[in-house]
Design an enzyme around this catalytic site. Structure first.
Site, PDB file in Angstrom:
ATOM      1  N   LYS A 196       0.889  -1.173   0.000  1.00 25.95           N
ATOM      2  CA  LYS A 196       0.000   0.000   0.000  1.00 25.95           C
ATOM      3  C   LYS A 196       0.919   1.213   0.000  1.00 25.95           C
ATOM      4  O   LYS A 196       1.643   1.453   0.956  1.00 25.95           O
ATOM      5  CB  LYS A 196      -0.887  -0.010   1.248  1.00 25.95           C
ATOM      6  CG  LYS A 196      -2.204   0.721   1.107  1.00 25.95           C
ATOM      7  CD  LYS A 196      -2.115   2.231   0.996  1.00 25.95           C
ATOM      8  CE  LYS A 196      -1.834   2.891   2.336  1.00 25.95           C
ATOM      9  NZ  LYS A 196      -1.552   4.343   2.161  1.00 25.95           N
ATOM     10  N   CYS A 305      13.982   9.579   8.806  1.00 23.48           N
ATOM     11  CA  CYS A 305      13.832   9.069  10.171  1.00 23.48           C
ATOM     12  C   CYS A 305      15.169   9.071  10.910  1.00 23.48           C
ATOM     13  O   CYS A 305      15.191   9.078  12.124  1.00 23.48           O
ATOM     14  CB  CYS A 305      13.213   7.676  10.153  1.00 23.48           C
ATOM     15  SG  CYS A 305      13.794   6.674   8.810  1.00 23.48           S
ATOM     16  N   GLU A 407       9.830  14.462  16.820  1.00 18.66           N
ATOM     17  CA  GLU A 407      10.325  14.329  15.447  1.00 18.66           C
ATOM     18  C   GLU A 407       9.656  15.405  14.592  1.00 18.66           C
ATOM     19  O   GLU A 407       8.434  15.439  14.485  1.00 18.66           O
ATOM     20  CB  GLU A 407       9.982  12.933  14.903  1.00 18.66           C
ATOM     21  CG  GLU A 407      10.515  12.711  13.505  1.00 18.66           C
ATOM     22  CD  GLU A 407      10.294  11.287  12.987  1.00 18.66           C
ATOM     23  OE1 GLU A 407       9.150  10.797  13.057  1.00 18.66           O
ATOM     24  OE2 GLU A 407      11.271  10.675  12.524  1.00 18.66           O
TER      25      GLU A 407
HETATM   26  P1  NAI Z   1       1.679   7.940   8.557  1.00 24.52           P
HETATM   27  O1  NAI Z   1       2.267   7.042   9.561  1.00 24.52           O
HETATM   28  O2  NAI Z   1       0.305   8.464   8.769  1.00 24.52           O
HETATM   29  O3  NAI Z   1       1.700   7.244   7.107  1.00 24.52           O
HETATM   30  C1  NAI Z   1       2.549   6.192   6.736  1.00 24.52           C
HETATM   31  C2  NAI Z   1       1.768   5.149   5.947  1.00 24.52           C
HETATM   32  O4  NAI Z   1       0.798   4.550   6.801  1.00 24.52           O
HETATM   33  C3  NAI Z   1       0.988   5.712   4.758  1.00 24.52           C
HETATM   34  O5  NAI Z   1       1.037   4.791   3.698  1.00 24.52           O
HETATM   35  C4  NAI Z   1      -0.428   5.803   5.300  1.00 24.52           C
HETATM   36  O6  NAI Z   1      -1.421   5.745   4.314  1.00 24.52           O
HETATM   37  C5  NAI Z   1      -0.491   4.569   6.177  1.00 24.52           C
HETATM   38  N1  NAI Z   1      -1.522   4.591   7.219  1.00 24.52           N
HETATM   39  C6  NAI Z   1      -2.045   5.663   7.859  1.00 24.52           C
HETATM   40  N2  NAI Z   1      -2.983   5.273   8.737  1.00 24.52           N
HETATM   41  C7  NAI Z   1      -3.072   3.919   8.665  1.00 24.52           C
HETATM   42  C8  NAI Z   1      -3.861   2.918   9.326  1.00 24.52           C
HETATM   43  N3  NAI Z   1      -4.763   3.244  10.245  1.00 24.52           N
HETATM   44  N4  NAI Z   1      -3.660   1.627   8.993  1.00 24.52           N
HETATM   45  C9  NAI Z   1      -2.751   1.273   8.082  1.00 24.52           C
HETATM   46  N5  NAI Z   1      -1.993   2.167   7.412  1.00 24.52           N
HETATM   47  C10 NAI Z   1      -2.137   3.479   7.701  1.00 24.52           C
HETATM   48  O7  NAI Z   1       2.689   9.164   8.383  1.00 24.52           O
HETATM   49  P2  NAI Z   1       2.378  10.615   7.787  1.00 24.52           P
HETATM   50  O8  NAI Z   1       1.037  11.092   8.265  1.00 24.52           O
HETATM   51  O9  NAI Z   1       2.631  10.569   6.357  1.00 24.52           O
HETATM   52  O10 NAI Z   1       3.524  11.483   8.507  1.00 24.52           O
HETATM   53  C11 NAI Z   1       3.357  11.906   9.850  1.00 24.52           C
HETATM   54  C12 NAI Z   1       4.669  11.853  10.597  1.00 24.52           C
HETATM   55  O11 NAI Z   1       5.154  10.523  10.660  1.00 24.52           O
HETATM   56  C13 NAI Z   1       5.811  12.616   9.942  1.00 24.52           C
HETATM   57  O12 NAI Z   1       5.785  13.966  10.262  1.00 24.52           O
HETATM   58  C14 NAI Z   1       7.013  11.917  10.515  1.00 24.52           C
HETATM   59  O13 NAI Z   1       7.302  12.443  11.794  1.00 24.52           O
HETATM   60  C15 NAI Z   1       6.567  10.483  10.652  1.00 24.52           C
HETATM   61  N6  NAI Z   1       7.038   9.651   9.521  1.00 24.52           N
HETATM   62  C16 NAI Z   1       8.075   8.790   9.721  1.00 24.52           C
HETATM   63  C17 NAI Z   1       8.578   8.062   8.663  1.00 24.52           C
HETATM   64  C18 NAI Z   1       9.718   7.122   8.831  1.00 24.52           C
HETATM   65  O14 NAI Z   1      10.505   6.963   7.912  1.00 24.52           O
HETATM   66  N7  NAI Z   1       9.830   6.423   9.923  1.00 24.52           N
HETATM   67  C19 NAI Z   1       8.047   8.211   7.307  1.00 24.52           C
HETATM   68  C20 NAI Z   1       6.914   9.106   7.204  1.00 24.52           C
HETATM   69  C21 NAI Z   1       6.464   9.792   8.283  1.00 24.52           C
END
Ligand code: NAI
Ligand code: MG
Length: 505
Positions: A196, A305, A407
């Site tokens: 996804k 990250c 973060e």
């Molecule tokens: P997010 O965690 O909401 O999104 C990441 C993925 O999870 C996307 O594909 C999203 O569609 C999916 N997702 C969201 N809700 C879900 C659910 N209930 N069940 C299954 N999948 C779900 O991250 P977002 O909103 O893009 O970014 C928010 C913060 O997260 C950023 O500001 C950053 O701090 C952190 N982040 C960390 C990352 C890393 O590399 N560890 C990457 C992206 C964001």
């Protein structure tokens, strides 16, 4: 005859027309080897963050699409598991070659949808993706079990078996690379995958999936686009998904972990960090300042990250370090992501833009704090709606500031002076996160003492490189669960071990 690129008709050879390719990929998932629309027929817009223009649409996935993709994947996996492991590796190795041929194309496409600069980030990412597939492609014959000395009359052994269908959820910051870290080992291990994609960056990963589906049996590698609750959640919860691997926020990581626990399936979580960089007085100043720029991933607008978003510098060199860092970041060129001269592109989305701005405004309003804005805003009128944010370097914040604890995932770093190694170690470890850390010193004794005591999954001394295919990677504390990259990640996280005993008496 050159390929015509029209909606639903993507070119079979690499193209450098990223806008036409984006339009051609529009409105599709990839299921069972075919580009297909969502069952509901619905789509959502994909926006170029450098211009605010809609460049494509993506299929709006929901539970019906998930069910279709997972069913197709489950059928394909049964056949794939029968293919000799080394042959599976060979096919994944062939995928690496195909990706390598499309590096320019993929670099341009990811730059278009994410705003990451082509020269410093997007092309680099595409090359790393090819490298990850090449690395795992060579590991087919490493899926070994053991024999166990149980009894002379009993042959006791373990064999490794695939888990079945893997559900993978990826974010937007380095979507192709983070996808590859999941898909390549999962496939070599004999699993099928349904990915996804992140709603902000669905195109380049869809194109990779399409390219690889020319090599892999249909149904083995499927790509869905859509939002978290509507498309990600049903994928995690689907009964035929036997392993979940997720990269994203801690908040969603918790939800995904709980859903996996309900089904009792293994889960890998990679959830970000607040990674400290610790600079001792004997470190080479020039090299370390350059190291801070790469560590902070300023060329990726800090959207990483492992970004060194807390920098602790010995008080003897603190002022010199801060001014040198500010001057060097100031000299970086912010502008059109597709321009080869550009070092720094844009923030991914309006939401992230507002979030990062909120942190910067809070820092600037803090009494006693200084925030240096570096690097000139682009002057090109075509970019006036672009989500550009000047990198900010903060000093004088207190340790309880939100900028120090949370973060930010933007081009913002905070610097503190220190005098005592025990004090700086305690501060570095005083975080809910534990993903990465770096120590800069020419005294190896000091460096190793710190490396052992730092609470992080990855500690580097005198460098802070990005993920490498053959090195185990993953965080502790709220930064995650399990490892990615390396042979270990494939064996431990995409396979299970079965014990077989033969009584020969
Ligand atoms: P997010 O965690 O909401 O999104 C990441 C993925 O999870 C996307 O594909 C999203 O569609 C999916 N997702 C969201 N809700 C879900 C659910 N209930 N069940 C299954 N999948 C779900 O991250 P977002 O909103 O893009 O970014 C928010 C913060 O997260 C950023 O500001 C950053 O701090 C952190 N982040 C960390 C990352 C890393 O590399 N560890 C990457 C992206 C964001
Ligand atoms: Mg979110």
């Amino acid at each position: 005859m050159p390929d015509t690129i029209t909606a639903g008709r993507t070119p079979t050879s690499p193209t450098l027309d990223e806008k036409a390719l984006a339009r051609a990929l529009s409105g599709h998932h990839l299921i069972g080897g075919q580009l297909v629309p969502a069952a509901s027929g619905k789509t959502f817009p994909v926006v170029n963050p450098a211009t605010a223009e809609e460049v494509a649409t993506a299929a709006l996935g929901d539970a019906a699409d998930v069910d279709r993709a997972v069913s197709v994947a489950a059928a394909a996996q049964k056949e794939w598991a029968k293919v000799p492991a080394r042959k599976r590796g060979e096919l994944v190795g062939a995928c690496a070659k195909a990706i390598a041929e499309h590096v320019e194309e993929l670099g341009r496409l990811i730059a278009l949808e994410t705003g990451k600069a082509l020269r410093t980030e997007s092309r680099v990412e595409a090359n790393v993706v090819a490298d990850i597939f090449a690395f795992y492609g060579g590991l087919g014959s490493e899926l070994k079990g053991e024999t166990v000395p149980f009894h002379p009359d009993v042959l006791s052994m373990t064999v490794r078996e695939p888990l079945g269908v893997v559900g993978a959820i990826i974010p937007w910051n380095v979507p192709m690379l983070l996808m590859a870290l999941k898909v390549a080992p999962a496939l070599v291990a004999g699993n099928a995958v349904v990915v996804k994609s992140a709603e902000e960056a669905p195109l380049a990963v869809l194109r990779i999936c399409e390219i690889l589906n020319r090599i892999l049996p249909p149904g083995l590698f499927n790509m869905l686009s859509g939002f978290g609750p509507e498309c990600g959640a049903p994928l995690v919860e689907h009964p035929k998904v036997r392993k979940v691997t997720f990269t994203g926020s801690v908040e969603v990581g918790r939800i995904v972990g709980q859903a996996a626990a309900k089904k009792i399936v293994p889960v890998t979580l990679e959830l970000g960090g607040k990674s400290p960089m610790i600079v001792f007085a004997d470190a080479d100043l020039e090299k370390t300042v350059m190291g801070a720029i790469t560590s902070m991933r300023f060329t990726r607008q800090g959207q990483s990250c492992t970004a060194a978003s807390r920098i602790y510098v010995h008080e003897k060199i603190f002022d010199a370090f801060v001014s040198s860092l500010a001057a060097k970041v100031d000299a970086m060129v912010m502008g059109d992501p597709l321009d080869e001269k550009t070092d720094i592109g844009t923030i991914i989305s309006a939401d992230q833009f507002a979030k990062v701005k909120g942190f910067i405004d809070e820092g600037l309003a803090t009494k006693g704090a200084t925030g240096r804005a570096c690097s000139a805003m682009p002057s090109d009128p075509a970019l006036k709606k672009g989500l550009f944010i000047q990198p900010h370097i903060f000093t004088g914040l207190t340790r309880d500031s939100r900028l120090v604890r949370e973060e930010i995932f933007g081009p913002v770093t905070v610097l503190f002076p220190f005098s005592d190694w025990q004090q700086v170690l305690a501060e570095a470890n005083d975080s809910e996160y534990g993903l990465a850390a770096s120590v800069w010193t020419n005294n190896l004794k000091v460096g190793l003492r710190m490396a052992h005591a730092l609470e992080a999954g990855l500690v580097q001394i005198n460098q802070n490189l990005v993920v490498q295919a053959n090195l185990s990677y993953g965080g502790i504390k709220s930064s995650g669960l399990g490892k990615e990259a390396s042979l270990e990640a494939m064996l431990e996280h995409f396979m299970h071990k079965k014990t077989i005993m033969v009584n020969m008496a």
